[in-house]
Design a protein around this motif. Sequence first.
Motif, mmCIF file in Angstrom:
data_model
loop_
_atom_site.group_PDB
_atom_site.id
_atom_site.type_symbol
_atom_site.label_atom_id
_atom_site.label_comp_id
_atom_site.label_asym_id
_atom_site.label_seq_id
_atom_site.Cartn_x
_atom_site.Cartn_y
_atom_site.Cartn_z
ATOM 1 N N LYS A 176 0.587 3.678 3.046
ATOM 2 C CA LYS A 176 1.295 2.892 4.343
ATOM 3 C C LYS A 176 2.563 2.623 3.771
ATOM 4 O O LYS A 176 3.428 2.964 5.053
ATOM 5 C CB LYS A 176 0.323 1.891 4.624
ATOM 6 C CG LYS A 176 -0.820 1.513 4.937
ATOM 7 C CD LYS A 176 -1.232 0.783 5.581
ATOM 8 C CE LYS A 176 -2.801 0.908 6.124
ATOM 9 N NZ LYS A 176 -3.414 -0.283 6.687
ATOM 10 N N ASP A 211 0.788 -1.052 -0.078
ATOM 11 C CA ASP A 211 0.306 0.224 -0.199
ATOM 12 C C ASP A 211 0.690 1.656 -0.036
ATOM 13 O O ASP A 211 1.792 1.492 0.358
ATOM 14 C CB ASP A 211 -0.731 -0.207 1.547
ATOM 15 C CG ASP A 211 -1.739 1.149 1.438
ATOM 16 O OD1 ASP A 211 -1.232 2.270 1.182
ATOM 17 O OD2 ASP A 211 -3.247 0.664 1.283
ATOM 18 N N ARG A 245 4.550 6.586 5.044
ATOM 19 C CA ARG A 245 3.786 6.644 6.238
ATOM 20 C C ARG A 245 5.166 5.811 6.793
ATOM 21 O O ARG A 245 4.840 6.365 7.611
ATOM 22 C CB ARG A 245 2.468 6.401 6.776
ATOM 23 C CG ARG A 245 1.620 7.534 6.048
ATOM 24 C CD ARG A 245 0.161 7.161 6.349
ATOM 25 N NE ARG A 245 -0.314 6.945 7.708
ATOM 26 C CZ ARG A 245 -1.101 6.783 8.490
ATOM 27 N NH1 ARG A 245 -1.990 4.925 7.200
ATOM 28 N NH2 ARG A 245 -1.304 6.011 9.297
ATOM 29 N N TYR A 287 6.571 -4.795 4.791
ATOM 30 C CA TYR A 287 7.064 -3.374 4.362
ATOM 31 C C TYR A 287 8.634 -3.399 5.210
ATOM 32 O O TYR A 287 8.714 -2.157 4.294
ATOM 33 C CB TYR A 287 6.374 -2.086 4.577
ATOM 34 C CG TYR A 287 4.716 -2.391 4.509
ATOM 35 C CD1 TYR A 287 4.432 -3.357 3.606
ATOM 36 C CD2 TYR A 287 3.629 -1.416 4.135
ATOM 37 C CE1 TYR A 287 2.874 -4.085 2.582
ATOM 38 C CE2 TYR A 287 1.936 -1.151 3.692
ATOM 39 C CZ TYR A 287 2.433 -2.338 2.978
ATOM 40 O OH TYR A 287 0.833 -2.391 2.447
ATOM 41 N N LEU A 293 0.142 2.686 12.500
ATOM 42 C CA LEU A 293 -0.209 2.534 10.688
ATOM 43 C C LEU A 293 -1.995 1.532 10.100
ATOM 44 O O LEU A 293 -2.281 1.799 9.503
ATOM 45 C CB LEU A 293 1.149 2.613 10.181
ATOM 46 C CG LEU A 293 2.572 2.702 10.150
ATOM 47 C CD1 LEU A 293 3.267 2.020 9.938
ATOM 48 C CD2 LEU A 293 1.620 4.204 9.954
ATOM 49 N N GLN A 294 -2.220 0.726 11.543
ATOM 50 C CA GLN A 294 -3.234 0.279 11.144
ATOM 51 C C GLN A 294 -3.037 -0.731 9.923
ATOM 52 O O GLN A 294 -4.074 -1.346 9.063
ATOM 53 C CB GLN A 294 -4.463 0.979 11.104
ATOM 54 C CG GLN A 294 -5.143 1.996 11.653
ATOM 55 C CD GLN A 294 -6.154 2.985 11.079
ATOM 56 O OE1 GLN A 294 -6.833 3.789 9.775
ATOM 57 N NE2 GLN A 294 -7.186 3.236 12.118
ATOM 58 N N MET A 295 -1.982 -1.469 10.728
ATOM 59 C CA MET A 295 -1.702 -2.685 9.914
ATOM 60 C C MET A 295 -1.234 -4.078 10.298
ATOM 61 O O MET A 295 -1.011 -3.396 11.999
ATOM 62 C CB MET A 295 -0.758 -2.599 9.138
ATOM 63 C CG MET A 295 0.424 -2.486 9.552
ATOM 64 S SD MET A 295 1.872 -2.245 7.778
ATOM 65 C CE MET A 295 1.084 -0.359 7.522
#
Length: 416
Positions: free
Chosen positions: A247, A244, A250, A282, A272-274
């Motif tokens: 993300k 993404d 970020r 990542y 990061l809401q993951m």
Amino acid sequence: MLERLYRLSEDAVRSTDTDFIRPLYHTIDWDSSLNALLGARGVGKTTLLLQRLQALDLPPSEALYVDLGDLHFQRNRLLEFAQEFRAQGGRYLFIDEVHRYGFGGDWAQEIKQIYDLYRKDLKVTFTGSSAIRILQQKADLSRRATQHRVAGLSFREYLILAKGIQDLPVLSVEELLKNSVETARQIPEQFHFRPLEHFRDYLDLGYYPFSLEGTTGYISKLNESVQLVLESDIPSAIDSGEADYAKLGRLLYAIASSVPFKPNISKLAERLQMSRETVLKYLKMLEEADLVISLRAVTKGVAALSKPDKIYLNNTNLMRALAPVDVAVGTLRETFFINQLRHLTFEKHILPTEIKLPKAGDFTLLRRDGTYTFEIGGPSKTRKQIGTDVNSFAVVDTDVTDDPHRIPLWLFGFLY
């Protein structure tokens, strides 16, 4: 079909400068059936291809450069093109930016087929983003292609290209550690320059070769390059849906805001809401794309998704471009050191070189001939924190020293 590509190749060769050839050029077996040059956007992969093409001095019908981002390869298959090129007398094919191929990851399978069918009379060299997982490609190019990692400019190369200080020597790490007192005096005296006079310029603007086109707007261009890596290079080099862009951006910004970054994976995942696994994945992507350097303690292994203990931006130019506030000079020094030393980890060996985090000191270099510990600091830095072991060194931000265990920082910019 080939005439247009012939003209583009000739134009590219004519615009290529051959006044300076990087050391990596001479380590590549250009007569190998398949070479892969992998590196970050903007580090000079294309220039290496075109310099070789220029050296061959053959017509484009025999030696050709093509960019897979060209519109031709958004509609036409690479394999069919290579078959036609070979049938018309083609002997050398230089393929740029394979990750931009219009048919996605099929480039790997098609290059494998080109190799398997025509390796006796068609030599292929291709470039791609360092994010390409060549070892994981279904085509298994890792057994066929000789891989070469392309880094940005070393401090030495910057002095040659930007400052016109010609014929500066490359130092082996063994020579540097053994003879630093003499070498740090001899090189500036012989070549008539003051290292620290140019060092700050290099830290700010010297790593990516496109700075040689002019420093005005350099940071803006570097930001654009990073954005393209996140938006295009990483997604094109991995399975669809794995990344993404927002993300990734970020996460990179979070690292840049607090380098050296000591990640709390659980907090990052929440912020990061993951998932925790996705954060680790990542981080690995950013490292494979040469945007960050992840380090682990000496006691830790290198499992693909193990948590790094400390993360740096890949080079000091990225720090200037991405960090929202002024970066501490100590972090600049550390980043320069590991970035230049990291070149040693590209060497192919059954016992590869590694950079780790020691219990005492800043960095440990693990090599087949021994283990070396380094403490990085200003002109007055000593070995007090790491002891007096023969393989312990203070790396100091000064021009010269009188102590073989206190090595000038700039000298590590002469490793390639």
